[in-house]
Design an enzyme around this catalytic site. Sequence first.
Site, PDB file in Angstrom:
ATOM      1  N   VAL A  48       0.863  -1.187   0.000  1.00 29.59           N
ATOM      2  CA  VAL A  48       0.000   0.000   0.000  1.00 29.59           C
ATOM      3  C   VAL A  48       0.897   1.234   0.000  1.00 29.59           C
ATOM      4  O   VAL A  48       1.887   1.293   0.720  1.00 29.59           O
ATOM      5  CB  VAL A  48      -0.900  -0.013   1.260  1.00 29.59           C
ATOM      6  CG1 VAL A  48      -1.650   1.307   1.405  1.00 29.59           C
ATOM      7  CG2 VAL A  48      -1.881  -1.173   1.188  1.00 29.59           C
ATOM      8  N   GLU A 144      18.694  -9.491  24.215  1.00 22.52           N
ATOM      9  CA  GLU A 144      18.488 -10.895  23.810  1.00 22.52           C
ATOM     10  C   GLU A 144      19.529 -11.325  22.779  1.00 22.52           C
ATOM     11  O   GLU A 144      20.097 -12.420  22.867  1.00 22.52           O
ATOM     12  CB  GLU A 144      17.058 -11.062  23.264  1.00 22.52           C
ATOM     13  CG  GLU A 144      16.026 -10.899  24.372  1.00 22.52           C
ATOM     14  CD  GLU A 144      14.571 -10.994  23.914  1.00 22.52           C
ATOM     15  OE1 GLU A 144      14.307 -10.791  22.716  1.00 22.52           O
ATOM     16  OE2 GLU A 144      13.705 -11.259  24.762  1.00 22.52           O
ATOM     17  N   ASP A 273       1.690  -0.782  16.234  1.00 25.32           N
ATOM     18  CA  ASP A 273       2.878   0.058  16.381  1.00 25.32           C
ATOM     19  C   ASP A 273       2.779   1.403  15.675  1.00 25.32           C
ATOM     20  O   ASP A 273       3.461   2.354  16.050  1.00 25.32           O
ATOM     21  CB  ASP A 273       4.103  -0.672  15.811  1.00 25.32           C
ATOM     22  CG  ASP A 273       4.633  -1.728  16.758  1.00 25.32           C
ATOM     23  OD1 ASP A 273       4.029  -1.935  17.829  1.00 25.32           O
ATOM     24  OD2 ASP A 273       5.668  -2.343  16.430  1.00 25.32           O
ATOM     25  N   ALA A 288       3.549  -6.237  21.142  1.00 22.77           N
ATOM     26  CA  ALA A 288       2.602  -7.121  20.467  1.00 22.77           C
ATOM     27  C   ALA A 288       1.236  -7.142  21.156  1.00 22.77           C
ATOM     28  O   ALA A 288       0.199  -7.188  20.485  1.00 22.77           O
ATOM     29  CB  ALA A 288       3.188  -8.527  20.405  1.00 22.77           C
ATOM     30  N   GLN A 289       1.225  -7.113  22.494  1.00 24.80           N
ATOM     31  CA  GLN A 289      -0.054  -7.179  23.208  1.00 24.80           C
ATOM     32  C   GLN A 289      -0.966  -6.010  22.844  1.00 24.80           C
ATOM     33  O   GLN A 289      -2.170  -6.186  22.670  1.00 24.80           O
ATOM     34  CB  GLN A 289       0.195  -7.169  24.732  1.00 24.80           C
ATOM     35  CG  GLN A 289       0.550  -8.526  25.280  1.00 24.80           C
ATOM     36  CD  GLN A 289      -0.539  -9.555  24.995  1.00 24.80           C
ATOM     37  OE1 GLN A 289      -1.722  -9.267  25.047  1.00 24.80           O
ATOM     38  NE2 GLN A 289      -0.120 -10.749  24.665  1.00 24.80           N
TER      39      GLN A 289
END
Length: 409
Positions: A48, A144, A273, A288-289
Amino acid sequence: MIDRANHHLFQPLLYQVATSVLAPGQIGSPIRGILGRQPNTTVILGEVNGVDKDNKFVWTNVTDRRCVPVPYDFLILATGVTHSYFGHNEFAELAPGLKSLADAVAVRNKVLQAFEQAEAEEDPARHRDLLTFVLVGAGPTGVEMSAAISNLVHNTLKSEFRRINPESARIILLDMAPRVLGSFSESISQAAKKQLEKLGVEVRLGHGVDQIDADGVMVAGERIFSKTVIWTAGVAPSPAGKWLNVGADRAGRVRVQPDLTVPGHPEIFVVGDTASLDQDGKPLPGVAQVAMQQGRYAGRLIGRRITRQPAPPPFRYFDKGNMAVVGKGFAVMQSGKLQLTGFPAWLAWAGVHLQFLAQSSLRVSVFVQWVWTYLTGQRGSRLIVNHHAAEPVKPAIEQMPAGLAILSK
Ligand SMILES: Cc1cc2nc3c(=O)[nH]c(=O)nc-3n(C[C@H](O)[C@H](O)[C@H](O)COP(=O)(O)OP(=O)(O)OC[C@H]3O[C@@H](n4cnc5c(N)ncnc54)[C@H](O)[C@@H]3O)c2cc1C
């Protein structure tokens, strides 16, 4: 459903693809497969690049055509974020980020290639730069990644090289903030930093990176020589705000109303986001939640409108907590007043992450891979996958005996 990728991606495990634990196909699922049993959903592979709010269609580039108008009654924009190099876009080529599967494979190539290059290098003075890994940004991804690179060198690679000692690799985690995992509590940050240092990661805080070039990085006037710099710092939203020409926050995320629509257009929702919404005076985080709960809310609201039922109350985010993993068997977790570090948090982290993979087949495959990696140190996908152009084919004429060449002319 229009997406420029043909797959849904579980971003929280991207770092495991970048550090060879998992293969790309273990954290991505074809969108068509996920929605295959939903007969009223059409999937279009396309990008898009604009929205016509008045005539209600989105401009979409598909494989063989540009600016194809796709009409809508309701529109949900959930185009996420991309990397932000804080105005230094020239860093992008030298310090790749981690947002897509292609990024993760590129980082994996870069990390594994550094060990190969060092092994092939006769001059031991050059081994140091080749075996120095710099991560810029000590949020969850940087933490991480750096812990996972440490595991890679100390468990998987340690006995496989002959000229270099992979365990001598330097892993440096940089951030301008005063602590790692800034979105967690102070004590959790401390625990994560201590664990990183136990894994041999050098944590340097309080100074931003001034320069990234082919030789490494400059931080607070000091040069750190490195051939592998990875960007795990800022994010910038998709251009959804520009397409809609509506209000945005300082970062460029679309300001949405409490029902997740944009002002003056109750048929346009922006979620995840790329949306900006405050709750209790604070902006909701890009996690993400939030994206999942907002997606569900927008779907429910549209359903109610179509069936002429009363609208649900305004969107409210229910924070289930935050987690980050710091190497093998150690995670940190914060949920309300509950704070957990170490192995119990790691078990919770593993359970939650398995649960949120998009398909049952991936849950089984990732679970088996984790158990295998945990027990043996062996990783799922340690391949350097580069495109090698075919050797240029010599013109047939050169290979022919002279007489034939003359004939063919
Ligand atoms: C490395 C990493 C680790 C993370 N770890 C965690 C974690 O541990 N816990 C947590 O809660 N969150 C984590 N997050 C954040 C989390 O993944 C995001 O908050 C979440 O994915 C946001 O969902 P979204 O739908 O808004 O955007 P995305 O998941 O980014 O989805 C956007 C989609 O839009 C598509 N798209 C974008 N632009 C266009 C366009 N122009 N046309 C068509 N399609 C387009 C993309 O292909 C993509 O499929 C992490 C993110 C990253 C990058």
